[in-house]
Write an enzyme that holds these catalytic residues in place. Structure first.
Site, PDB file in Angstrom:
ATOM      1  N   GLY A  10       4.741   2.864  12.483  1.00 15.72           N
ATOM      2  CA  GLY A  10       4.331   3.185  11.113  1.00 15.72           C
ATOM      3  C   GLY A  10       4.002   4.654  10.951  1.00 15.72           C
ATOM      4  O   GLY A  10       4.123   5.459  11.889  1.00 15.72           O
ATOM      5  N   ASN A  32       5.850  -4.711  15.191  1.00 19.51           N
ATOM      6  CA  ASN A  32       6.832  -5.765  14.877  1.00 19.51           C
ATOM      7  C   ASN A  32       7.794  -5.325  13.767  1.00 19.51           C
ATOM      8  O   ASN A  32       8.545  -6.136  13.245  1.00 19.51           O
ATOM      9  CB  ASN A  32       6.121  -7.063  14.464  1.00 19.51           C
ATOM     10  CG  ASN A  32       5.425  -6.914  13.129  1.00 19.51           C
ATOM     11  OD1 ASN A  32       5.265  -5.795  12.629  1.00 19.51           O
ATOM     12  ND2 ASN A  32       4.999  -8.014  12.541  1.00 19.51           N
ATOM     13  N   ASP A  56       4.250  -8.870  17.877  1.00 19.19           N
ATOM     14  CA  ASP A  56       3.411  -9.086  16.703  1.00 19.19           C
ATOM     15  C   ASP A  56       1.973  -9.275  17.177  1.00 19.19           C
ATOM     16  O   ASP A  56       1.711 -10.139  18.022  1.00 19.19           O
ATOM     17  CB  ASP A  56       3.920 -10.350  15.992  1.00 19.19           C
ATOM     18  CG  ASP A  56       3.264 -10.547  14.641  1.00 19.19           C
ATOM     19  OD1 ASP A  56       2.034 -10.367  14.535  1.00 19.19           O
ATOM     20  OD2 ASP A  56       3.995 -10.886  13.690  1.00 19.19           O
ATOM     21  N   ALA A 115      -8.558   0.687  12.837  1.00 14.40           N
ATOM     22  CA  ALA A 115      -8.259   1.412  11.589  1.00 14.40           C
ATOM     23  C   ALA A 115      -8.760   0.578  10.420  1.00 14.40           C
ATOM     24  O   ALA A 115      -8.111  -0.363   9.978  1.00 14.40           O
ATOM     25  CB  ALA A 115      -6.756   1.648  11.469  1.00 14.40           C
ATOM     26  N   TYR A 146      -6.137  -7.685   1.833  1.00 17.17           N
ATOM     27  CA  TYR A 146      -6.277  -6.451   2.624  1.00 17.17           C
ATOM     28  C   TYR A 146      -7.749  -6.043   2.713  1.00 17.17           C
ATOM     29  O   TYR A 146      -8.267  -5.793   3.804  1.00 17.17           O
ATOM     30  CB  TYR A 146      -5.454  -5.357   1.950  1.00 17.17           C
ATOM     31  CG  TYR A 146      -5.422  -4.023   2.667  1.00 17.17           C
ATOM     32  CD1 TYR A 146      -4.709  -3.860   3.853  1.00 17.17           C
ATOM     33  CD2 TYR A 146      -6.071  -2.915   2.129  1.00 17.17           C
ATOM     34  CE1 TYR A 146      -4.652  -2.618   4.489  1.00 17.17           C
ATOM     35  CE2 TYR A 146      -6.022  -1.670   2.755  1.00 17.17           C
ATOM     36  CZ  TYR A 146      -5.312  -1.528   3.936  1.00 17.17           C
ATOM     37  OH  TYR A 146      -5.261  -0.302   4.559  1.00 17.17           O
ATOM     38  N   ARG A 187       3.789   3.749  -2.060  1.00 22.26           N
ATOM     39  CA  ARG A 187       2.523   4.438  -2.308  1.00 22.26           C
ATOM     40  C   ARG A 187       2.767   5.662  -3.179  1.00 22.26           C
ATOM     41  O   ARG A 187       3.877   6.155  -3.319  1.00 22.26           O
ATOM     42  CB  ARG A 187       1.850   4.802  -0.972  1.00 22.26           C
ATOM     43  CG  ARG A 187       1.205   3.572  -0.366  1.00 22.26           C
ATOM     44  CD  ARG A 187       0.468   3.856   0.915  1.00 22.26           C
ATOM     45  NE  ARG A 187       1.346   3.839   2.075  1.00 22.26           N
ATOM     46  CZ  ARG A 187       0.909   3.906   3.327  1.00 22.26           C
ATOM     47  NH1 ARG A 187      -0.363   3.998   3.578  1.00 22.26           N
ATOM     48  NH2 ARG A 187       1.761   3.857   4.346  1.00 22.26           N
TER      49      ARG A 187
HETATM   50  P1  NAD Z   1       2.296   1.676   7.868  1.00 22.69           P
HETATM   51  O1  NAD Z   1       2.629   0.497   7.044  1.00 22.69           O
HETATM   52  O2  NAD Z   1       3.175   2.874   7.797  1.00 22.69           O
HETATM   53  O3  NAD Z   1       2.148   1.284   9.400  1.00 22.69           O
HETATM   54  C1  NAD Z   1       1.647   0.049   9.837  1.00 22.69           C
HETATM   55  C2  NAD Z   1       2.442  -0.373  11.063  1.00 22.69           C
HETATM   56  O4  NAD Z   1       1.920  -1.620  11.538  1.00 22.69           O
HETATM   57  C3  NAD Z   1       3.913  -0.609  10.765  1.00 22.69           C
HETATM   58  O5  NAD Z   1       4.708   0.030  11.719  1.00 22.69           O
HETATM   59  C4  NAD Z   1       4.071  -2.120  10.825  1.00 22.69           C
HETATM   60  O6  NAD Z   1       5.373  -2.533  11.173  1.00 22.69           O
HETATM   61  C5  NAD Z   1       3.009  -2.493  11.834  1.00 22.69           C
HETATM   62  N1  NAD Z   1       2.541  -3.880  11.707  1.00 22.69           N
HETATM   63  C6  NAD Z   1       2.100  -4.513  10.590  1.00 22.69           C
HETATM   64  N2  NAD Z   1       1.729  -5.772  10.872  1.00 22.69           N
HETATM   65  C7  NAD Z   1       1.944  -5.955  12.207  1.00 22.69           C
HETATM   66  C8  NAD Z   1       1.771  -7.035  13.087  1.00 22.69           C
HETATM   67  N3  NAD Z   1       1.298  -8.221  12.671  1.00 22.69           N
HETATM   68  N4  NAD Z   1       2.097  -6.870  14.395  1.00 22.69           N
HETATM   69  C9  NAD Z   1       2.588  -5.685  14.846  1.00 22.69           C
HETATM   70  N5  NAD Z   1       2.792  -4.607  14.047  1.00 22.69           N
HETATM   71  C10 NAD Z   1       2.464  -4.743  12.732  1.00 22.69           C
HETATM   72  O7  NAD Z   1       0.791   2.075   7.481  1.00 22.69           O
HETATM   73  P2  NAD Z   1      -0.046   3.370   7.869  1.00 22.69           P
HETATM   74  O8  NAD Z   1      -0.244   4.164   6.639  1.00 22.69           O
HETATM   75  O9  NAD Z   1       0.525   4.009   9.074  1.00 22.69           O
HETATM   76  O10 NAD Z   1      -1.447   2.702   8.222  1.00 22.69           O
HETATM   77  C11 NAD Z   1      -1.830   2.467   9.574  1.00 22.69           C
HETATM   78  C12 NAD Z   1      -3.214   1.845   9.599  1.00 22.69           C
HETATM   79  O11 NAD Z   1      -4.148   2.702   8.945  1.00 22.69           O
HETATM   80  C13 NAD Z   1      -3.299   0.491   8.900  1.00 22.69           C
HETATM   81  O12 NAD Z   1      -4.150  -0.355   9.645  1.00 22.69           O
HETATM   82  C14 NAD Z   1      -3.934   0.819   7.569  1.00 22.69           C
HETATM   83  O13 NAD Z   1      -4.664  -0.260   7.064  1.00 22.69           O
HETATM   84  C15 NAD Z   1      -4.823   2.000   7.923  1.00 22.69           C
HETATM   85  N6  NAD Z   1      -5.045   2.867   6.754  1.00 22.69           N
HETATM   86  C16 NAD Z   1      -4.087   3.707   6.304  1.00 22.69           C
HETATM   87  C17 NAD Z   1      -4.312   4.489   5.178  1.00 22.69           C
HETATM   88  C18 NAD Z   1      -3.291   5.465   4.651  1.00 22.69           C
HETATM   89  O14 NAD Z   1      -3.549   6.115   3.624  1.00 22.69           O
HETATM   90  N7  NAD Z   1      -2.157   5.677   5.275  1.00 22.69           N
HETATM   91  C19 NAD Z   1      -5.536   4.399   4.503  1.00 22.69           C
HETATM   92  C20 NAD Z   1      -6.488   3.499   4.976  1.00 22.69           C
HETATM   93  C21 NAD Z   1      -6.251   2.745   6.115  1.00 22.69           C
HETATM   94  N1  UDP Z   2       0.055   4.908  -8.427  1.00 22.20           N
HETATM   95  C1  UDP Z   2       0.754   5.477  -9.495  1.00 22.20           C
HETATM   96  N2  UDP Z   2       2.116   5.518  -9.416  1.00 22.20           N
HETATM   97  C2  UDP Z   2       2.811   5.067  -8.341  1.00 22.20           C
HETATM   98  C3  UDP Z   2       2.098   4.491  -7.257  1.00 22.20           C
HETATM   99  C4  UDP Z   2       0.725   4.423  -7.348  1.00 22.20           C
HETATM  100  O1  UDP Z   2       0.163   5.904 -10.490  1.00 22.20           O
HETATM  101  O2  UDP Z   2       4.051   5.148  -8.348  1.00 22.20           O
HETATM  102  C5  UDP Z   2      -1.420   4.903  -8.483  1.00 22.20           C
HETATM  103  C6  UDP Z   2      -2.073   3.575  -8.114  1.00 22.20           C
HETATM  104  O3  UDP Z   2      -2.218   2.753  -9.243  1.00 22.20           O
HETATM  105  C7  UDP Z   2      -3.416   4.052  -7.558  1.00 22.20           C
HETATM  106  C8  UDP Z   2      -3.096   5.404  -6.911  1.00 22.20           C
HETATM  107  O4  UDP Z   2      -1.862   5.826  -7.499  1.00 22.20           O
HETATM  108  O5  UDP Z   2      -4.320   4.259  -8.609  1.00 22.20           O
HETATM  109  C9  UDP Z   2      -2.935   5.339  -5.387  1.00 22.20           C
HETATM  110  O6  UDP Z   2      -2.032   4.284  -5.108  1.00 22.20           O
HETATM  111  P1  UDP Z   2      -1.474   3.944  -3.641  1.00 22.20           P
HETATM  112  O7  UDP Z   2      -0.627   2.732  -3.785  1.00 22.20           O
HETATM  113  O8  UDP Z   2      -0.878   5.145  -3.041  1.00 22.20           O
HETATM  114  O9  UDP Z   2      -2.781   3.634  -2.770  1.00 22.20           O
HETATM  115  P2  UDP Z   2      -4.180   2.922  -3.055  1.00 22.20           P
HETATM  116  O10 UDP Z   2      -5.151   4.030  -3.010  1.00 22.20           O
HETATM  117  O11 UDP Z   2      -4.165   2.249  -4.395  1.00 22.20           O
HETATM  118  O12 UDP Z   2      -4.301   1.953  -1.944  1.00 22.20           O
END
Ligand code: NAD
Ligand code: UDP
Length: 310
Positions: A10, A32, A56, A115, A146, A187
């Site tokens: 990810g 996965n 997974d 995380a 979530y 996003r």
């Molecule tokens: P992402 O979706 O890009 O990456 C998540 C990864 O986890 C993916 O590669 C996916 O295939 C893998 N995955 C999901 N379910 C799985 C499972 N059951 N078994 C094995 N692999 C699995 O998301 P990200 O932005 O890289 O986020 C990573 C972590 O950080 C997540 O736990 C997310 O909740 C947390 N997080 C991210 C953000 C952000 O802004 N990016 C914000 C808050 C929290």
């Molecule tokens: N959002 C938006 N346009 C888009 C995607 C998201 O206006 O094409 C808004 C969404 O409603 C939220 C904020 O942008 O208020 C951030 O959304 P995101 O899905 O990136 O992450 P979130 O913080 O909601 O988990």
């Protein structure tokens, strides 16, 4: 050190593995491919010290008997579009996945970083959000799989700490962005940048006056590594306190891409938080960490990445 990163394919997982490998660690990625990309794993596979297990986390982690020093547990879909696609998968990943990882950490006497997310504060009525704030989460809305999943992941982590003395670190990650985010993950940053570059209408949900605080990926990775190697056995916010409205983000992206895209307004998704901004006093004091990359600097880097052909 031998380090496991779940969610290695990810967005955050890829950057974390890259940094750990460059620092000379051996890294075992687990994923996965639910939202992660095989391309990310291929890139990581070119570096010495990387090993990948397609698996997974809802299932027990295989133990080959080797020693493990640390586990970064990131596996979980993070984009609202994907975590809402199969809510029971998300809940199982958060509960069963986190429990399996903690159990493995216990067996291996490894440190483990979970995380977590700013979503555990829900649609907050305290602003900015500090770690003692308990949140305002809807237990049965579309985001609850979530939000509640991550809350129970935190509970599990601290129970493993209390009951079995597992060394746990809990990072409450706020919106993080940068290169290598999946183009189709829905996003806001990827949607707006790609629309601006393709001169398509930019999708704004609600009025666009809701706020977020965006942390560039290099700052986030540094925070995660510093937290893992600290003695903070309580939750820590990791994010950039530079708060902006979604419309402001759209304006900056238009300016940086020289795009004349229009805005297309859509209904605000149910329970979409009206505001979000981390109080990072704890991270500043205890980790001596604070973000270094401004929103404009980070967006420029991200735009440059998405300008390249696939
Ligand atoms: P992402 O979706 O890009 O990456 C998540 C990864 O986890 C993916 O590669 C996916 O295939 C893998 N995955 C999901 N379910 C799985 C499972 N059951 N078994 C094995 N692999 C699995 O998301 P990200 O932005 O890289 O986020 C990573 C972590 O950080 C997540 O736990 C997310 O909740 C947390 N997080 C991210 C953000 C952000 O802004 N990016 C914000 C808050 C929290
Ligand atoms: N959002 C938006 N346009 C888009 C995607 C998201 O206006 O094409 C808004 C969404 O409603 C939220 C904020 O942008 O208020 C951030 O959304 P995101 O899905 O990136 O992450 P979130 O913080 O909601 O988990």
């Amino acid at each position: 050190m031998r380090i496991i990163v779940t969610g290695a394919a990810g967005f955050i997982g890829y950057h974390l593995c890259l940094t750990l490998l460059h620092a000379g660690h051996e890294v075992i990625g687990i994923d996965n491919f639910y939202t992660g990309s095989k391309g990310n794993i291929e890139e990581l596979g070119k570096l010495p010290g990387f090993q990948f297990i397609e698996s997974d986390v809802r299932h027990e982690i295989d133990d080959d008997g080797s020693s493990i020093g640390q586990i970064y547990h990131l596996a979980c879909p993070a984009s609202p579009v994907y975590y809402q696609k199969d809510p029971l998968f998300t809940l199982d990943t958060c509960y069963l996945g986190t429990r399996n990882v903690l159990e493995f950490a216990r067996k291996k006497s490894a440190g483990v970083l979970i995380a977590s997310t700013s979503e555990i504060y829900g649609d907050p009525d305290v602003h900015p959000q500090e770690e003692m704030y308990r949140g305002r989460v809807n237990t049965w809305g579309p985001r609850s799989c979530y939000d509640e999943g991550k809350r129970i992941a935190e509970s599990l982590a601290f129970e493993y700490q209390n009951c079995f003395s597992v060394k746990v670190r809990v990072a409450r990650i706020f919106n993080t962005y940068g290169p290598n985010m999946n183009r189709a993950d829905g996003r806001v940053m990827t949607n707006l940048i790609l629309s601006a570059l393709q001169k398509k209408p930019m999708t704004i949900y609600g009025t666009g006056r809701q706020t977020r605080s965006f942390c560039f990926i290099s700052d986030q990775i540094e925070g995660l590594i510093q937290l893992m190697n600290s003695s903070c056995n309580f939750p820590v916010n990791l994010g950039n306190p530079e708060e902006v409205s979604i419309l402001e983000v759209a304006h900056i992206i238009k300016e940086l891409t020289h795009s004349d895209s229009s805005y297309e307004f859509y209904p605000l998704p149910v329970d979409d938080p009206r505001m979000r901004c981390p109080d990072i006093t704890r991270a500043k004091q205890l980790l001596q960490w604070s973000p270094q990359v401004s929103l404009r600097q980070g967006l420029e880097k991200m735009i440059r990445y998405y300008e390249q052909p696939l």
